[in-house]
Design a protein around this motif. Structure first.
Motif, PDB file in Angstrom:
ATOM      1  N   ASP A 257      52.536  30.240  43.533  1.00 35.91           N
ATOM      2  CA  ASP A 257      51.632  31.276  44.055  1.00 35.91           C
ATOM      3  C   ASP A 257      52.117  31.775  45.434  1.00 35.91           C
ATOM      4  OD1 ASP A 257      50.135  30.915  41.798  1.00 35.91           O
ATOM      5  OD2 ASP A 257      48.660  29.574  42.779  1.00 35.91           O
ATOM      6  N   LEU A 258      52.664  30.870  46.237  1.00 33.52           N
ATOM      7  CA  LEU A 258      53.157  31.255  47.566  1.00 33.52           C
ATOM      8  C   LEU A 258      54.339  32.202  47.450  1.00 33.52           C
ATOM      9  CD1 LEU A 258      53.256  30.984  50.654  1.00 33.52           C
ATOM     10  CD2 LEU A 258      54.609  28.898  50.358  1.00 33.52           C
ATOM     11  N   GLU A 259      55.235  31.889  46.523  1.00 32.26           N
ATOM     12  CA  GLU A 259      56.390  32.748  46.341  1.00 32.26           C
ATOM     13  C   GLU A 259      55.963  34.120  45.831  1.00 32.26           C
ATOM     14  OE1 GLU A 259      58.839  30.531  43.727  1.00 32.26           O
ATOM     15  OE2 GLU A 259      59.670  29.234  45.302  1.00 32.26           O
ATOM     16  N   ALA A 260      54.955  34.148  44.964  1.00 36.09           N
ATOM     17  CA  ALA A 260      54.463  35.437  44.443  1.00 36.09           C
ATOM     18  C   ALA A 260      53.818  36.246  45.573  1.00 36.09           C
ATOM     19  CB  ALA A 260      53.463  35.198  43.310  1.00 36.09           C
ATOM     20  N   ALA A 261      53.041  35.584  46.443  1.00 41.54           N
ATOM     21  CA  ALA A 261      52.389  36.297  47.548  1.00 41.54           C
ATOM     22  C   ALA A 261      53.433  36.840  48.527  1.00 41.54           C
ATOM     23  CB  ALA A 261      51.422  35.358  48.265  1.00 41.54           C
ATOM     24  N   ILE A 262      54.483  36.027  48.788  1.00 39.39           N
ATOM     25  CA  ILE A 262      55.542  36.491  49.702  1.00 39.39           C
ATOM     26  C   ILE A 262      56.265  37.679  49.096  1.00 39.39           C
ATOM     27  CG2 ILE A 262      57.732  35.852  50.767  1.00 39.39           C
ATOM     28  CD1 ILE A 262      56.632  33.013  51.063  1.00 39.39           C
ATOM     29  N   ALA A 263      56.536  37.621  47.763  1.00 31.20           N
ATOM     30  CA  ALA A 263      57.229  38.736  47.102  1.00 31.20           C
ATOM     31  C   ALA A 263      56.369  39.993  47.133  1.00 31.20           C
ATOM     32  CB  ALA A 263      57.574  38.342  45.660  1.00 31.20           C
ATOM     33  N   LYS A 264      55.072  39.829  46.903  1.00 31.57           N
ATOM     34  CA  LYS A 264      54.180  40.984  46.916  1.00 31.57           C
ATOM     35  C   LYS A 264      54.124  41.602  48.312  1.00 31.57           C
ATOM     36  CE  LYS A 264      49.452  42.360  45.798  1.00 31.57           C
ATOM     37  NZ  LYS A 264      48.134  41.901  45.325  1.00 31.57           N
ATOM     38  N   ARG A 265      54.062  40.753  49.300  1.00 28.91           N
ATOM     39  CA  ARG A 265      54.011  41.265  50.680  1.00 28.91           C
ATOM     40  C   ARG A 265      55.314  41.988  51.013  1.00 28.91           C
ATOM     41  NH1 ARG A 265      55.831  39.803  55.612  1.00 28.91           N
ATOM     42  NH2 ARG A 265      54.491  40.275  57.418  1.00 28.91           N
ATOM     43  N   THR A 266      56.438  41.441  50.557  1.00 24.16           N
ATOM     44  CA  THR A 266      57.730  42.060  50.860  1.00 24.16           C
ATOM     45  C   THR A 266      57.832  43.419  50.187  1.00 24.16           C
ATOM     46  OG1 THR A 266      58.741  39.867  51.066  1.00 24.16           O
ATOM     47  CG2 THR A 266      60.222  41.748  50.748  1.00 24.16           C
ATOM     48  N   ASP A 267      57.427  43.494  48.897  1.00 28.42           N
ATOM     49  CA  ASP A 267      57.487  44.771  48.177  1.00 28.42           C
ATOM     50  C   ASP A 267      56.566  45.798  48.828  1.00 28.42           C
ATOM     51  OD1 ASP A 267      59.293  43.664  46.457  1.00 28.42           O
ATOM     52  OD2 ASP A 267      57.792  43.162  44.912  1.00 28.42           O
ATOM     53  N   THR A 350      48.781  43.194  54.552  1.00 27.56           N
ATOM     54  CA  THR A 350      48.027  42.243  55.377  1.00 27.56           C
ATOM     55  C   THR A 350      47.403  41.158  54.515  1.00 27.56           C
ATOM     56  OG1 THR A 350      47.541  43.992  56.980  1.00 27.56           O
ATOM     57  CG2 THR A 350      46.171  42.034  57.054  1.00 27.56           C
ATOM     58  N   ALA A 351      46.817  41.576  53.377  1.00 26.88           N
ATOM     59  CA  ALA A 351      46.175  40.599  52.489  1.00 26.88           C
ATOM     60  C   ALA A 351      47.203  39.637  51.905  1.00 26.88           C
ATOM     61  CB  ALA A 351      45.429  41.321  51.373  1.00 26.88           C
ATOM     62  N   ALA A 352      48.364  40.194  51.488  1.00 25.72           N
ATOM     63  CA  ALA A 352      49.406  39.329  50.932  1.00 25.72           C
ATOM     64  C   ALA A 352      49.919  38.370  52.005  1.00 25.72           C
ATOM     65  CB  ALA A 352      50.547  40.180  50.377  1.00 25.72           C
ATOM     66  N   GLY A 353      50.061  38.858  53.248  1.00 23.94           N
ATOM     67  CA  GLY A 353      50.509  37.982  54.326  1.00 23.94           C
ATOM     68  C   GLY A 353      49.505  36.895  54.610  1.00 23.94           C
ATOM     69  N   LEU A 355      47.305  35.714  52.473  1.00 21.92           N
ATOM     70  CA  LEU A 355      47.320  34.790  51.329  1.00 21.92           C
ATOM     71  C   LEU A 355      48.517  33.852  51.422  1.00 21.92           C
ATOM     72  CD1 LEU A 355      46.204  33.848  48.611  1.00 21.92           C
ATOM     73  CD2 LEU A 355      47.546  35.666  47.503  1.00 21.92           C
ATOM     74  N   ALA A 356      49.686  34.412  51.820  1.00 23.09           N
ATOM     75  CA  ALA A 356      50.871  33.570  51.940  1.00 23.09           C
ATOM     76  C   ALA A 356      50.669  32.526  53.035  1.00 23.09           C
ATOM     77  CB  ALA A 356      52.094  34.434  52.244  1.00 23.09           C
ATOM     78  N   SER A 357      50.055  32.925  54.145  1.00 25.84           N
ATOM     79  CA  SER A 357      49.805  31.965  55.221  1.00 25.84           C
ATOM     80  C   SER A 357      48.860  30.865  54.758  1.00 25.84           C
ATOM     81  CB  SER A 357      49.222  32.690  56.449  1.00 25.84           C
ATOM     82  OG  SER A 357      50.138  33.633  56.953  1.00 25.84           O
ATOM     83  N   ASP A 358      47.806  31.272  53.990  1.00 24.10           N
ATOM     84  CA  ASP A 358      46.853  30.271  53.503  1.00 24.10           C
ATOM     85  C   ASP A 358      47.521  29.319  52.524  1.00 24.10           C
ATOM     86  OD1 ASP A 358      44.942  31.445  55.078  1.00 24.10           O
ATOM     87  OD2 ASP A 358      44.087  32.663  53.441  1.00 24.10           O
ATOM     88  N   LEU A 359      48.324  29.880  51.642  1.00 30.10           N
ATOM     89  CA  LEU A 359      48.996  29.034  50.660  1.00 30.10           C
ATOM     90  C   LEU A 359      50.004  28.111  51.345  1.00 30.10           C
ATOM     91  CD1 LEU A 359      49.575  31.639  47.791  1.00 30.10           C
ATOM     92  CD2 LEU A 359      47.953  29.731  47.794  1.00 30.10           C
ATOM     93  N   ARG A 360      50.699  28.622  52.329  1.00 28.84           N
ATOM     94  CA  ARG A 360      51.657  27.789  53.040  1.00 28.84           C
ATOM     95  C   ARG A 360      50.941  26.648  53.761  1.00 28.84           C
ATOM     96  NH1 ARG A 360      53.619  31.440  55.762  1.00 28.84           N
ATOM     97  NH2 ARG A 360      55.461  31.939  54.519  1.00 28.84           N
ATOM     98  N   ALA A 361      49.824  26.963  54.409  1.00 24.13           N
ATOM     99  CA  ALA A 361      49.060  25.923  55.090  1.00 24.13           C
ATOM    100  C   ALA A 361      48.503  24.910  54.093  1.00 24.13           C
ATOM    101  CB  ALA A 361      47.928  26.557  55.896  1.00 24.13           C
ATOM    102  N   GLN A 362      48.022  25.425  52.954  1.00 26.37           N
ATOM    103  CA  GLN A 362      47.490  24.516  51.928  1.00 26.37           C
ATOM    104  C   GLN A 362      48.588  23.604  51.392  1.00 26.37           C
ATOM    105  OE1 GLN A 362      45.661  26.513  48.616  1.00 26.37           O
ATOM    106  NE2 GLN A 362      45.165  24.591  47.519  1.00 26.37           N
TER     107      GLN A 362
END
Length: 733
Positions: A257-267, A350-353, A355-362
């Motif tokens: 899920d973290l990789e997907a959020a990072i990819a979405k944020r990058t796109d 912003t939302a993807a970032g 989410l990625a921060s939350d997933l990374r922390a989790q």
């Protein structure tokens, strides 16, 4: 009884001293009294020159600005005072004094006040150049550039004086100028320039610290990112091992899920960047393709059709104007739609970032909460600690940077003006009372110095006190200057010595009687070697024409009139003159006698002539000797003559040649019981008198006393009659 007490000799031979070795104040006051006219004249000349200088000097005005230095630390973001060391504060104030008069402050004052063209401090031709230009010898040019600036700096530095007031925190800035307003302006300008430089220096120092910190922050940010990436990379690389060893299969899903959020944020971020670039160039086709929005695509198609229509109509026509208005409306709609879509994409980023921060922390927390092997746990904690330290350092530096940004423009000066300079009402230079006082003291001192030089080294002897101080001998009396015509008007061939018999109550006669008393006292102090012998009195001087022959004849008459048998011998064998004073025929008897062996002398009658006025027996001469006179007076004949005279007369007076030009008097000195040294008023130089007395002192017998007579005093007669004239004319009661 008339008594003259000589001064005691001093160790330096110049000034008399008391018996105890102290300076004779009375003698010094006597010197000042004798030369009071000289002292007052010098004083008047110096004061006159000072007045002329005061009249010609250009007045200079001095204005002062008072600056207070506060060495305490000043920070508007933290207004609490910081305690300072007293010695450090003192050094700080002294440093500020140097900064006030530094070249930086001077240059700022010159620039802000345009002093290069100032008529007083600006560049101008010197006196030498002006003279050359006036004479048309050269055509000097005014200096320019750095040379001119250095000249103005030098003039301004000379016009400014900066000093600390004692040990206080106050600094005084004094400015001098020929104009009061200019002096005040320069003093205030120096204070303002110094305070401005102080504030700018603090701002520049803060900004320099900020710039250094900014460079360090960029490095710290890279370090934070690197440490975070290292932590995430370790977890990502070891997630399968961690999941297998801990049995946490959910960790793999979280990583997915973290990789997907990072990819979405990058796109989404890439699309946002593309849209922003297209909006800047108004590439509406690219905006529509990036947004994939049908409304935007339709508006873009309508715009293209409208542009084709505009291209087909005439420019400037009403239809063309309407079409362009419609085109502007479509552009506004496209911009609004594109910005709306851009805002949606930015929200997705912003939302993807987030989410990625939350997933990374989790993921981090779940991994750390798992039952990890010791090796893996150690590595994770090390990476976590490095990341935490990097973040803390970065946050500290970022906070300090923000403070410096704010503090740079909140700086206040450590010094402030507590009293501005005002145009002075009175010039500081010249100070007439001070200059006149100093000139008066200088003139008085110079007059006193000249008086002592004149008294002891340069001028002639003019008073009894001066003679006693310079010659170190007793003074019997002062003889006034008289003219021969006063003896008997209309009678030829008379001399001043005739006043003894012709005018016995005159000042001259009284002075000669004082000389006689002084000689008698000297004889009583040192009686003749043979009790039955008469006293031998030698009369001499330092130079010719000082009146020794007149004194000899007058003194002989004074003794004869007092009832003493007296013999006067003209011992000046080189230039005999006594017969002229007596108006008698000259005689060769003495010279013929001295040329022989002098044997068999039994009577002095063949040699003598009687003075008809007083009865003095006189031995005169007639011509200059053809042989050396020192041979004559040192021979047996002269000794026999003196021996016979001393046995036949109470008083034997020897009229001898002057000691300075000839040596005869030095040979005669051992024969004398008393030596009378004649000093002519204001004519006998101190040097000649001192040398003559020194020579006589070395030649005479130890018990023979030298008595001085001040002759031909211009003022003595007037003083005598002003004091005692009434006593003799019967007017005194």
């Amino acid at each position: 009884m008339f008594t003259v007490v000589p001064p005691a000799p001093s160790s330096n031979g110049d000034l008399p001293v008391e018996t105890g070795g102290e300076l004779d104040i009375r003698a010094l006051l006597g010197v000042l009294r004798r030369h009071v006219r000289l002292i007052l004249s010098v004083l008047g000349i110096v004061l006159a020159l000072a007045c002329v200088a005061l009249f010609t000097l250009k007045p200079v005005y001095t204005a002062s600005t008072l600056v207070m230095v506060d060495p305490s630390h000043k920070d508007l973001l933290n207004p609490e005072d910081v305690a300072q060391n007293a010695s450090a504060d003192s050094a700080r104030v002294d440093s500020e004094v140097e900064l006030v008069k530094s070249e930086t402050t001077l240059l700022r004052v010159i620039k802000e006040n345009n002093l290069v063209t100032d008529p007083e401090l600006g560049v101008s031709l010197g006196l030498k150049d002006k003279i050359l230009a006036f004479l048309r010898v050269a055509s000097p040019q005014l200096p320019t550039g750095d040379e001119a600036l250095q000249i103005v700096v030098r003039k301004l530095r000379d016009a400014i004086n900066v000093q600390r007031r004692g040990l206080t925190y106050l600094i005084t800035i004094d400015a001098k100028s020929t104009q009061p307003a200019t002096a005040a302006r320069l003093a205030n300008a120096m204070a303002d320039a110094y305070i401005k430089d102080q504030v700018e220096a603090k701002i520049n120092a803060t900004l320099a610290s900020r710039d250094i910190l900014q460079a360090r922050i960029r490095d710290a940010s890279a370090t934070v990112a690197k440490s975070e990436d290292a932590f995430d990379s370790f977890i990502s690389d070891n997630i399968e091992r961690i999941s297998a060893e801990t049995g946490r299969t959910d960790l793999l899903q979280i990583r997915k899920d973290l990789e997907a959020a990072i990819a979405k944020r990058t796109d989404a971020a890439r699309v946002v960047q593309l849209i922003q670039t297209s909006l800047a160039t108004q590439d509406w086709g690219a905006v529509a393709d990036a947004l994939k929005n049908e409304a935007v695509a339709k508006l873009e198609a309508d715009r293209e059709a409208l542009e084709r229509m505009i291209a087909g109509v005439a420019q400037g026509s009403p239809q063309a104007v309407d079409l362009r208005a419609e085109l502007a409306r479509l552009d506004a709609q496209l911009t609004s739609a594109a910005q709306s879509g851009l805002a949606s994409l930015q929200a997705e980023v912003t939302a993807a970032g987030a989410l990625a921060s939350d997933l990374r922390a989790q993921l981090r927390s779940d991994v750390l909460a798992s039952n990890l092997p010791a090796e893996v746990l150690t590595n994770i904690y090390e990476l976590q600690q490095n990341a935490e330290l990097a973040r803390t350092q970065y946050q500290t530096m970022l906070s300090r940077l923000r403070n410096l940004d704010t503090q740079a423009y909140l700086q206040v000066a450590d010094s402030r003006v507590v009293s501005q300079a005002l145009p002075p009402a009175q010039p500081s230079f010249p100070n007439p009372p001070l200059i006149l006082t100093l000139s008066g003291l200088f003139g008085l001192g110079l007059g006193v110095v000249l008086a002592f030089l004149l008294e002891n080294y340069v001028g002639g002897l003019t008073s009894e006190g001066q003679i006693e101080a310079v010659l170190r001998t007793r003074v019997a009396a002062t003889v006034p200057r008289e003219r021969a015509a006063r003896v008997k008007p209309g009678e030829e061939g008379r001399t001043v010595a005739d006043l003894i018999t012709q005018s016995p109550l005159s000042a001259f006669a009284e002075a000669l009687r004082r000389v006689r008393i002084g000689v008698d006292q000297a004889v009583r102090r040192h009686p003749p070697r043979e009790a039955a012998s008469g006293s031998i009195i030698m009369i001499t001087s330092a130079a010719p024409n000082e009146g020794k022959t007149t004194i000899s004849l007058a003194l002989a008459r004074a003794y004869a009139l007092a009832g003493r048998s007296t013999l006067l011998i003209d011992c000046d064998l080189r230039k005999p003159r006594l017969h002229r004073y007596l108006n008698v025929a000259p005689s060769n008897a003495l010279l013929d006698y001295l040329a022989g062996d002098g044997a068999g002398i039994h009577s002095l009658d063949p040699f003598m002539t009687v003075d008809p006025d007083s009865g003095v027996q006189v031995i005169t001469g007639s011509r200059r000797s053809d042989v050396s006179t020192d041979q004559l007076i040192t021979g047996k004949a002269f000794s026999s003559l003196i021996d016979a005279a001393s046995k036949s007369f109470d008083i034997v007076i020897l009229d001898t040649p002057p000691v300075g030009p000839v040596v005869d008097g030095l040979y005669l000195a051992p024969l004398a019981d008393v030596i009378v040294f004649v000093v002519r008023w204001s004519s006998t130089s101190q040097r000649d008198g001192r040398e003559a007395v020194t020579g006589l002192d070395q030649a005479k017998r130890p018990d023979t006393e030298i008595v001085a007579v001040l002759n031909q005093n211009e003022h003595a007669r007037h003083r005598y009659y002003s004091r005692y004239g009434s006593y003799y004319d019967g007017s005194a009661s």
